[in-house]
Design an enzyme around this catalytic site. Structure first.
Site, PDB file in Angstrom:
ATOM      1  N   ASP A  16       0.813  -1.208   0.000  1.00 43.46           N
ATOM      2  CA  ASP A  16       0.000   0.000   0.000  1.00 43.46           C
ATOM      3  C   ASP A  16       0.849   1.261   0.000  1.00 43.46           C
ATOM      4  O   ASP A  16       0.630   2.182  -0.795  1.00 43.46           O
ATOM      5  CB  ASP A  16      -0.937   0.015   1.212  1.00 43.46           C
ATOM      6  CG  ASP A  16      -2.062  -0.999   1.068  1.00 43.46           C
ATOM      7  OD1 ASP A  16      -1.955  -1.915   0.230  1.00 43.46           O
ATOM      8  OD2 ASP A  16      -3.049  -0.869   1.811  1.00 43.46           O
ATOM      9  N   ARG A  96       0.855   6.808  17.116  1.00 40.49           N
ATOM     10  CA  ARG A  96       0.722   7.795  16.052  1.00 40.49           C
ATOM     11  C   ARG A  96       1.404   9.127  16.340  1.00 40.49           C
ATOM     12  O   ARG A  96       1.999   9.729  15.448  1.00 40.49           O
ATOM     13  CB  ARG A  96      -0.758   8.020  15.716  1.00 40.49           C
ATOM     14  CG  ARG A  96      -1.509   6.759  15.283  1.00 40.49           C
ATOM     15  CD  ARG A  96      -0.705   5.898  14.385  1.00 40.49           C
ATOM     16  NE  ARG A  96      -1.458   4.837  13.727  1.00 40.49           N
ATOM     17  CZ  ARG A  96      -0.881   3.861  13.059  1.00 40.49           C
ATOM     18  NH1 ARG A  96       0.427   3.783  12.948  1.00 40.49           N
ATOM     19  NH2 ARG A  96      -1.619   2.936  12.470  1.00 40.49           N
ATOM     20  N   ASP A 125      -6.751   6.931  12.490  1.00 39.84           N
ATOM     21  CA  ASP A 125      -5.322   7.182  12.354  1.00 39.84           C
ATOM     22  C   ASP A 125      -5.021   8.421  11.536  1.00 39.84           C
ATOM     23  O   ASP A 125      -4.077   9.152  11.840  1.00 39.84           O
ATOM     24  CB  ASP A 125      -4.636   5.945  11.761  1.00 39.84           C
ATOM     25  CG  ASP A 125      -4.537   4.832  12.788  1.00 39.84           C
ATOM     26  OD1 ASP A 125      -4.441   5.164  13.990  1.00 39.84           O
ATOM     27  OD2 ASP A 125      -4.554   3.662  12.402  1.00 39.84           O
ATOM     28  N   SER A 178      -7.334  -6.269   8.426  1.00 43.44           N
ATOM     29  CA  SER A 178      -6.489  -5.089   8.442  1.00 43.44           C
ATOM     30  C   SER A 178      -5.796  -5.077   9.800  1.00 43.44           C
ATOM     31  O   SER A 178      -6.452  -5.121  10.836  1.00 43.44           O
ATOM     32  CB  SER A 178      -7.362  -3.847   8.253  1.00 43.44           C
ATOM     33  OG  SER A 178      -6.608  -2.686   8.501  1.00 43.44           O
TER      34      SER A 178
END
Lengths: 403, 403, 403, 403
Positions: A16, A96, A125, A178
């Site tokens: 990705d 994050r 996110d 995922s």
């Protein structure tokens, strides 16, 4: 479309973000700087270098951030006993802000005017990356390809990859979930989990054995705390990342830390997620235990009352905000006496406290005892205590107020 | 010393409250009315009648309050997901307001001017009994013998009993622990527990097998909720007390609900307590799970933020207070849509959620999906959402403010 | 009765504490150390020396604590915008912890084993003195004569004074009110105020002219803030106590800061109190104004939400507690950017803000403007912001949930 | 651009919304339904009919909503003592949910698929209108012309009006301020107010005389409360709207209710606003006063602690949300005993309480008195009360913990 000269991409090396890398070069005609971090996700980061080079990247940042991650993000969060919606230990959320910080710092170092990430437009996110980036560098451009491009199905993505010579690894079959991982946890979303009535398959879980497969004998472990953080396991001093690594091993082997929830995303929808947080689950139990003997009652209650708000701030992406810093100042101010040792029993998915001791303990057996306390506590004081606490209730009742 | 004509005593039939009964008659020269309630403590209450009669009591109240207890106290509390200090399910606390209420009602019926109980001057229970009594009958006298008399050692108590012909049951040996039980839990204090480093002995626990002794295969159970309360188990409709009884069986058999903590008492000291709450532990997990799909995010967060305060109110004895009623009104206002079914897996001390479903579910797979959502959600909205949420942070950063 | 060798008495030099002084000597047969502080109450403290000497006191402490009072207690409290029950600026409450601290320090210096004060058993001040003393010196004895003696009427008190040669000043007539004063305020209780329907008499107020008598022209004043505290008035740098003295003059002359309330005491009753807080009223308005341009929104809201709890802590006497310190750490962490100038208009009892400016201002006219903002803010972002904030409401409404 | 058949427009009859009306017809090719409400803004609403007709509107709704506005929105909000950021009485905010509700109801009645309003993309009102609309009708389309069109300057707007034959009233000169008014308040933004250091001009204020111009003698007024709402003024029963109208007259004549602040908008910027809320300012003071004698302490404190959150919800547009309803349930549950009379003094901009009385008063002079209380309160109870409240502090201090 914004005018961008150079963009720093949070690059995993996977398909990705490789497609994103190419798409950024093509779409924005800009130079791409890649940033790949080892946060303990359990995959090699070095292979990302060759992949980036092959895609023409000149500035490649590959970093081991595990110690910083645990020391400056995970541990401060655990001082707050932070749990989102009663269950979730915030494993994804807490990674994050560190990535956002490094993206911005690298942008400053390389003269980039934008950052980019591979998070979709439906999740939390994107918010966490971008709030962090904006808070740390207000003029930064943020490019979120999933919100912009038309590669909205896996077929299109694969076609784009093929067309641009991006290698698609076909060994093994693609997980139906995922996933996200770092030293604190691994998460699973999508696939059959999109039906909240469906039980997660045993084959999904990667970091822990099932409670059924865990050893038939319990494991005991002792954690030593200093100022609210674990500094040693079974008496052996360890760095923050080493502590969490070790706890993950212990927890994973004993089937600890699996969680299956439906949570509320900041963008307004509910989503099903499964998480494995073996070390974090142990750490949370232990931190509460050491606080239970070292923290003043009202200090602890104040922390408990503000915890949900603190957890929401982290979940929603507001690590780099003045309100999170204010709460952290309050929490940290409470942790000076949070020192001592907690003994835990780990058994088939469960963590229980077997003992806690501390030189800073406020537990006073001479007062609490059911035996004669030699005058340490005058029981008659309780009568006045109750009488005055009841006074407002009595006055109201005397006027016929319903209790 | 107050002038008392008739006192209603919370009477268990055991040695301590029998001594109190006698002591009240002797010390206050007053008539004693006994009140003995079956709250699910697991002991027969009827034997208290003969004992009271033998001590000359004329007005004897023996009541089965299990349904009222669960319906009007336990269930409303679980709607709030109430947990004290992150761990304790408030099993003892929640029984006291019901006893206080019945003491007062019986005082009104019998024309008594006082109530009495067997709680010590060091604990929380005295506060809970007395705040309740004062709130419901402001002019009531409260007699707490443990704060008044000089029978401050077990030897003196036994001597008093012997001297006054109160039978001391010597079959079996006396437990080293101070215990309290009702349909929600059983608690243990004292003995070796007064050392927080000492692990509780396996022989102490009475209501649950150890996780080690629990079955090697998991048990699955489905709980049906209506307006936040469980109304059926595995599809079978049940009364509140029957629900909790059944959950206790299931939990106890699977080693669920043991807890070992150091808690902060309202009177200002820390104390070690061990608890078994098998059914309550299952109920809590299930209630959060059904809320996770049926409750709005902000409704859930508001509940979470106020929960610690609500729990403290109950722990501290303020069930019969306007602030508890206000919070209850708020909580109950949220529970209308909390309907549906939760499927749970019970295994060797652990409770995990295997599924949840509801006609009132707010989980919308068509929006949350990782697959194409056919336009249900416009990912571009997220850009504006993030931009405006970041605006204040960007303005501050642009002025050099540290994030 | 406790065995006391030496006691430090908070001594005003007035009749009541002189009687207490004598009573302590007589009742406890102990030495008395007097402590008299100038907290800005507006009365000379030096005369207390001769009175104490006449009563045989050998260790006499007379101190000017005005700067410490404002710098370390009043200013930190105003950083929190602390108001109790929506109205009261905590003038009495905030002085008590300083007195408690000095009592304990003097006890340590003089080897005293007890402290004593002249507060009654019905009020808040006893709690504030004693919680402070216990928190700072846990083994201290506290003697509260009003809770112990039988001088429960003014007649008996006067008789005792006469009998022991304590001079009763008869010049002027005794105020019908119970008063307390320090640099922050003066308070009135008792007399006709015990009827909440009765309006306070004009003659009661001592520190301010009535709004009716205030000048017919407004006064403008500029306050300069640094890190949340006022450091200059009309451009002139001043010490904390000088600032508050000056604001009291300005406020008093303009009829500012009178308050008439019924408040809830910590001991459980409601009481009527009237207060004059001229400088504090101005300070509060100004502090909010400078925060309004320098503080982040969520930082400000977090402060606002915790303010009532912080105010209650101070009102209830918990200045010297870990929870107050934690909240203070949080508040102080927010005040770094609270710098700038506020211009105020004072007129006949009212304080209004005429302007505020700061180098740390977050007010950005280029964004807020109704005129063209040259792209500083993209109005289209608002659509996505609203859409996602509405998402949970829309999903619920789509399922028939009542909004 | 969305496909719209019929849109309900919140139509004032003024230039801006007339342009919007035309623009909607032109841009969307859709039918426009107008909705004009009398919320007490002080302008005739009937003239809007002719204007709408002239622009070709067939379905015209003109309604007097003043009673509903005060009864169902203003009064419930004042029960909470809601103040945003310490100062703002939420005058604009509270009108929006009612307009949103009527827009949606009219859309349902007329079969419209969209609603539209004249709020800009920078302010709070767009959020309030749209969150309300989405919460009440999740599939509704919302058209916010200011976020879509290119009439971004006044010149362009006037040109468009001229070009489309929309009459531009040139009598008098246009106010330099952006204003909003309803029965609760009038607001001013823009113009010189965009400089926070600039004092508002006297000529700006429309609803109140200046304190300087107010009468030299005070006005006294008595408000009668029932369940938290004012039901009579000076003994005369009045409807909700009549109450607020009367209070506006009294307040306006006495210079009461002017406010000048910098506030934090939900969309992330700070903005300067001036407000006149004459009646609301009186109402707030009176409501707190009647609560001060009728509300239990902890009930009042719970309300105070949640008030900032409640106020933010209304400010941010979440009236039609489950969390606002939950808080309202909690607040309303407290108001049953909030009955009685408050006497107020109005003088040159100030409102002060001159007396309060109630049959539900919890003020008990026999307990609070400084005189002999005949045993109503035992001062010795205070010793135990303090001792136990201090216990945790003493234990900590005894272990060397800093207070």
């Amino acid at each position: 479309m914004a005018d961008v000269n150079k963009v720093v991409l949070a690059y995993s090396g996977g398909l990705d973000t490789s497609v994103i890398l190419k798409w950024l070069q093509e779409t924005y005609g800009c130079e791409v700087v890649t940033f790949t971090a080892d946060l303990g996700q359990g995959e090699e980061v070095e292979p990302a270098r060759a992949k980036a080079q092959k895609l023409g990247v000149k500035e490649i940042y590959i970093e081991d951030l595990r110690e910083e991650f645990v020391r400056d993000f995970v541990f401060p969060m655990f001082r707050a006993n932070a749990i989102y919606e009663g269950e979730y230990l915030l494993g994804t959320s807490i990674a994050r802000p560190l990535i956002a910080k490094r993206l911005v710092e690298i942008a400053n170092q390389t003269g980039a005017d934008a950052v980019s990430h591979g998070a979709t437009g439906k999740g939390n996110d994107q918010v966490r990356f971008e709030l962090g980036a904006y808070a740390l560098k207000p003029g930064i451009q943020v490019i979120a390809p999933w919100r912009e491009w038309d590669l909205t199905s896996r077929e299109r993505l694969l076609a784009y990859a093929e067309q641009h010579g991006i290698p698609i690894e076909r060994h093994g079959h693609k997980s139906p979930y995922s996933m996200d991982a770092n030293l604190l946890h691994i998460s699973y979303e999508g696939g059959i989990l999109e039906d909240p009535w469906a039980e997660a398959e045993e084959s999904m879980w990667r970091w822990s054995v099932s409670p059924e497969q865990a050893p038939d004998a319990p494991t005991y472990v002792e954690l030593t705390f200093a100022r609210g953080d674990v500094v040693a396991i079974d008496g052996e001093a360890m760095s923050p990342a080493a502590v969490l690594t070790k706890l993950n091993e212990l927890g994973g082997a004993n089937g600890i830390g699996r969680l299956d929830i439906v949570e509320n995303r900041y963008v307004g929808m509910k989503s099903r997620g499964c998480y494995e947080t073996p070390g974090g689950t142990i750490l949370m139990k232990a931190h509460r235990a050491i606080e239970s003997i070292t923290l003043d009652r009202e200090a602890a209650h104040l922390k408990d009352e503000l915890m949900p708000r603190y957890a929401s701030l982290i979940y929603n992406g507001y690590w780099w905000s003045p309100e999170r810093r204010m709460l952290q100042a309050m929490i940290d101010a409470s942790q000076t006496p949070v020192n001592g040792v907690v003994r835990l029993k780990l058994y088939k998915g469960g963590v229980s406290v077997a003992g806690r001791k501390s030189d800073d303990s406020l537990f006073d057996a001479s007062i609490a005892t059911f035996e004669d306390d030699a005058g340490a506590y005058d029981q008659k004081d309780a009568a006045g205590f109750i009488k005055l606490n009841a006074l407002r209730l009595r006055i109201a009742a005397a006027r016929g107020r319903q209790a």
